[in-house]
Scaffold this motif. Structure first.
Motif, PDB file in Angstrom:
ATOM      1  N   PHE A  33       0.932  -1.359   0.008  1.00  0.00           N
ATOM      2  CA  PHE A  33       0.088  -0.066   0.062  1.00  0.00           C
ATOM      3  C   PHE A  33       0.894   1.134   0.143  1.00  0.00           C
ATOM      4  CE2 PHE A  33      -3.705  -2.093   2.608  1.00  0.00           C
ATOM      5  CZ  PHE A  33      -4.186  -2.848   1.108  1.00  0.00           C
ATOM      6  N   LEU A  34       1.859   1.321   0.720  1.00  0.00           N
ATOM      7  CA  LEU A  34       2.537   2.399   1.004  1.00  0.00           C
ATOM      8  C   LEU A  34       3.652   2.618  -0.328  1.00  0.00           C
ATOM      9  CD1 LEU A  34       4.151   1.524   4.406  1.00  0.00           C
ATOM     10  CD2 LEU A  34       2.761   3.578   3.868  1.00  0.00           C
ATOM     11  N   ILE A  35       3.827   1.510  -0.817  1.00  0.00           N
ATOM     12  CA  ILE A  35       4.808   1.813  -2.032  1.00  0.00           C
ATOM     13  C   ILE A  35       3.929   2.429  -3.305  1.00  0.00           C
ATOM     14  CG2 ILE A  35       5.967   0.537  -3.987  1.00  0.00           C
ATOM     15  CD1 ILE A  35       6.832  -1.507  -1.815  1.00  0.00           C
ATOM     16  N   ALA A  36       2.765   1.559  -3.313  1.00  0.00           N
ATOM     17  CA  ALA A  36       1.685   2.209  -4.516  1.00  0.00           C
ATOM     18  C   ALA A  36       1.137   3.552  -4.344  1.00  0.00           C
ATOM     19  CB  ALA A  36       0.462   1.142  -4.570  1.00  0.00           C
ATOM     20  N   TYR A  62      -3.229  -5.953  -4.809  1.00  0.00           N
ATOM     21  CA  TYR A  62      -2.740  -6.830  -3.793  1.00  0.00           C
ATOM     22  C   TYR A  62      -3.668  -7.330  -2.810  1.00  0.00           C
ATOM     23  CZ  TYR A  62      -0.185  -7.255   0.633  1.00  0.00           C
ATOM     24  OH  TYR A  62       0.366  -7.461   1.920  1.00  0.00           O
ATOM     25  N   PRO A  63      -4.726  -6.502  -2.268  1.00  0.00           N
ATOM     26  CA  PRO A  63      -5.788  -7.161  -1.683  1.00  0.00           C
ATOM     27  C   PRO A  63      -6.289  -8.527  -2.093  1.00  0.00           C
ATOM     28  CG  PRO A  63      -6.286  -4.960  -1.631  1.00  0.00           C
ATOM     29  CD  PRO A  63      -5.185  -5.245  -2.609  1.00  0.00           C
ATOM     30  N   TRP A 120      -7.973  -2.288   4.791  1.00  0.00           N
ATOM     31  CA  TRP A 120      -8.056  -1.986   3.366  1.00  0.00           C
ATOM     32  C   TRP A 120      -8.706  -0.822   3.236  1.00  0.00           C
ATOM     33  CZ3 TRP A 120     -12.457  -1.602   0.155  1.00  0.00           C
ATOM     34  CH2 TRP A 120     -12.243  -1.482  -1.208  1.00  0.00           C
ATOM     35  N   LEU A 121      -9.811  -0.642   3.803  1.00  0.00           N
ATOM     36  CA  LEU A 121     -10.845   0.411   3.510  1.00  0.00           C
ATOM     37  C   LEU A 121     -10.302   1.743   4.146  1.00  0.00           C
ATOM     38  CD1 LEU A 121     -13.607   1.320   2.647  1.00  0.00           C
ATOM     39  CD2 LEU A 121     -14.305   0.985   4.891  1.00  0.00           C
ATOM     40  N   LEU A 122      -9.604   1.707   5.395  1.00  0.00           N
ATOM     41  CA  LEU A 122      -9.033   2.676   6.070  1.00  0.00           C
ATOM     42  C   LEU A 122      -7.789   3.382   5.102  1.00  0.00           C
ATOM     43  CD1 LEU A 122      -8.792   1.771   9.640  1.00  0.00           C
ATOM     44  CD2 LEU A 122     -10.090   3.760   8.613  1.00  0.00           C
TER      45      LEU A 122
END
Length: 503
Positions: free
Chosen positions: A60-63, A86-87, A111-113
């Protein structure tokens, strides 16, 4: 250590770190919710949950970081690969590998947050770059401090109502798990509304305290009368309003409970002067005050920036208006010189001068023009002078092969070209030679001008043209230009480099 601090303090690295903060905050919020739901008092477990969830959220951080560095199309692809692809992979692994299913912490809520935090931040950056459209102006109006605080209060009331609605008599069976059962939201809809309508009263009261602190305590008292009056007013407000507001919420049906059961007040009792009630009011004012002050300062800074931008626009407009008469005088001198020669080419040259003047009047009023147009204008200008000075001047010219769809502020380069012709050719008593070379390396345009210095003349750079040029460069290309002018072995050399942007 000092090198690391210097690296982190650079503007580019700071922006990269700032871009990740909303996502990191969402991950830490989820990890704390996850730890509290375990109901285990263990520092080791606490650290494990936080580190493991951060590790699982690295994609998430990379994307998010890559999406923040690219254009909308590329950003969308990277974002979708990280926050959707990814999810899906995680879901497939959890279904196929029982060991992985028991190990991983990444759930729908996390994932939502993370998705919302990323989308909000990326959207805010797009809005900053495109603030002129009505849609972005409307969206930005939704993110005022008052509306954000109200939304948070509203969301708290909604989530808390859902949690209470997920249990049977939750207040009589404390402690209850912080679970939001969406199915019960649909089946026990009226009970959810019963909880939500009462918790909305809490949200309105909290938002009212926030508004009172912002517009009365801070703007009226702190700003006008100083810290002592502000602190005094805060203490008086805590003493007077705390029992009054607690008495109001105790009237709600949700707090109609036996005395031995903790109710939904900070003190958890029917006592309106419970010390925890006062502590909660003090804590809220202590937290909201620096947030309000920081936001007010940011707003004030933004207004000052807008005023400064407007002043710069006004100054640039005046500088551009100075160029037109300057060019007109030079044009009239050219016409006079052509008329003296009684050349057959005079009518054509007059038309060519008219085209040059038309470009100056119309294109010169625009903030930016395509580089190709500006170079075409300079070429026409030089062609005119090559005809006029064919017998007494040698022109060494070089042009970039492509302009790469770049844009430039109009009528910047012509000032240096004019000076080269004026001092190197028109003041010359014998054959002269001028060199004008334009090169383009990526998005950096370099103009090099060189002319011989006639006797009894020097290229004094204190004239209106160069002063105008220097000031426009400072305003339009701050820290993105270099202008070097010097006399070297009887040759006047000028070198201008500009970092241009795309159209």
């Amino acid at each position: 250590m000092l090198a690391a601090i210097s690296y982190l303090s650079s503007t580019k690295n700071t922006k990269s770190m700032v871009a990740l903060l909303p996502l990191i905050a969402a991950i830490l919020l989820e990890s704390h919710i996850r730890y509290l739901s375990l109901r285990i008092d263990s520092p080791g477990t606490y650290l494990t949950v936080n580190l493991q969830l951060i590790f699982e959220c690295i994609p998430f951080l990379i994307a998010h970081w890559i999406a923040s560095q690219h254009s909308l199309k590329q950003a969308s692809l990277w974002w979708l690969s990280g926050f959707i692809g990814y999810p899906i992979i995680t879901y497939l692994l959890s279904n196929g590998l029982p060991t992985y299913d028991k190990w991983h912490y990444l759930q729908e809520q996390c994932w939502l947050l993370c998705s919302l935090a990323s989308l909000f931040w990326l959207s805010s950056q797009r809005f900053k770059k495109n603030q002129k459209s009505k849609f972005t102006s409307w969206i930005s109006s939704l993110f005022t401090l008052n509306k954000v605080v109200f939304f948070i209060c509203f969301a708290w009331a909604f989530i808390m109502a859902g949690i209470l609605n997920s249990h049977e008599s939750p207040l009589l069976n404390q402690p209850f798990a912080l679970i939001f059962d969406t199915q019960k939201l649909l089946t026990n809809y009226y009970q959810f509304i019963w909880y939500f309508s009462q918790l909305l009263v809490y949200a309105i009261i909290v938002h009212g305290i926030f508004l009172f602190n912002r517009y009365i305590l801070i703007r009226q008292l702190l700003a006008r009368h100083g810290v002592l009056i502000f602190v005094s007013a805060c203490l008086i407000s805590i003493v007077i309003f705390t029992p009054l507001l607690v008495a109001i919420v105790l009237l709600l049906p949700v707090n109609d409970l036996p005395s031995y059961v903790a109710n939904l007040t900070p003190g958890g009792s029917q006592n309106i002067i419970n010390k925890y009630n006062y502590q909660s009011m003090f804590l809220f004012l202590s937290i909201s005050t620096p947030i309000i002050l920081a936001f007010e300062r940011q707003q004030h800074h933004h207004k000052l920036e807008e005023v400064a931008k407007q002043q710069i626009k006004t100054e640039l407009k005046l500088l551009q208006q100075q160029i037109n008469p300057h060019f007109l005088f030079n044009t009239l001198n050219n016409l006079y010189a052509l008329a003296l020669t009684k050349s057959e080419k005079t009518p054509d040259l007059v038309l060519q001068l008219a085209d040059l003047l038309r470009y100056t009047v119309y294109e010169g009023q625009k903030p930016f023009v395509p580089l190709e147009k500006e170079l075409s204008y300079i070429k026409n200008f030089l062609e005119l002078h090559k005809i006029r000075h064919a017998n007494n001047c040698r022109f060494n010219l070089a042009w970039p092969e492509t302009t790469q769809s770049l844009s430039i502020a109009p009528l910047l380069l012509i000032i240096l070209v004019e000076n080269t012709i004026k001092y190197g050719v028109e003041h010359a008593q014998e054959n002269a030679e001028v060199t004008i070379k334009l090169t383009l390396n990526d998005n950096v345009l370099t103009l090099y001008c060189e002319n011989s210095i006639p006797r009894k003349s020097d290229n004094d750079d204190s004239g209106m043209g160069l002063k105008n040029l220097r000031r426009r460069l400072e305003l339009l290309y701050p820290e993105k230009h270099t202008l070097l002018v010097h006399n070297h072995n009887g040759l006047w050399q000028t070198n201008l480099s500009l970092e241009l942007s795309s159209d």
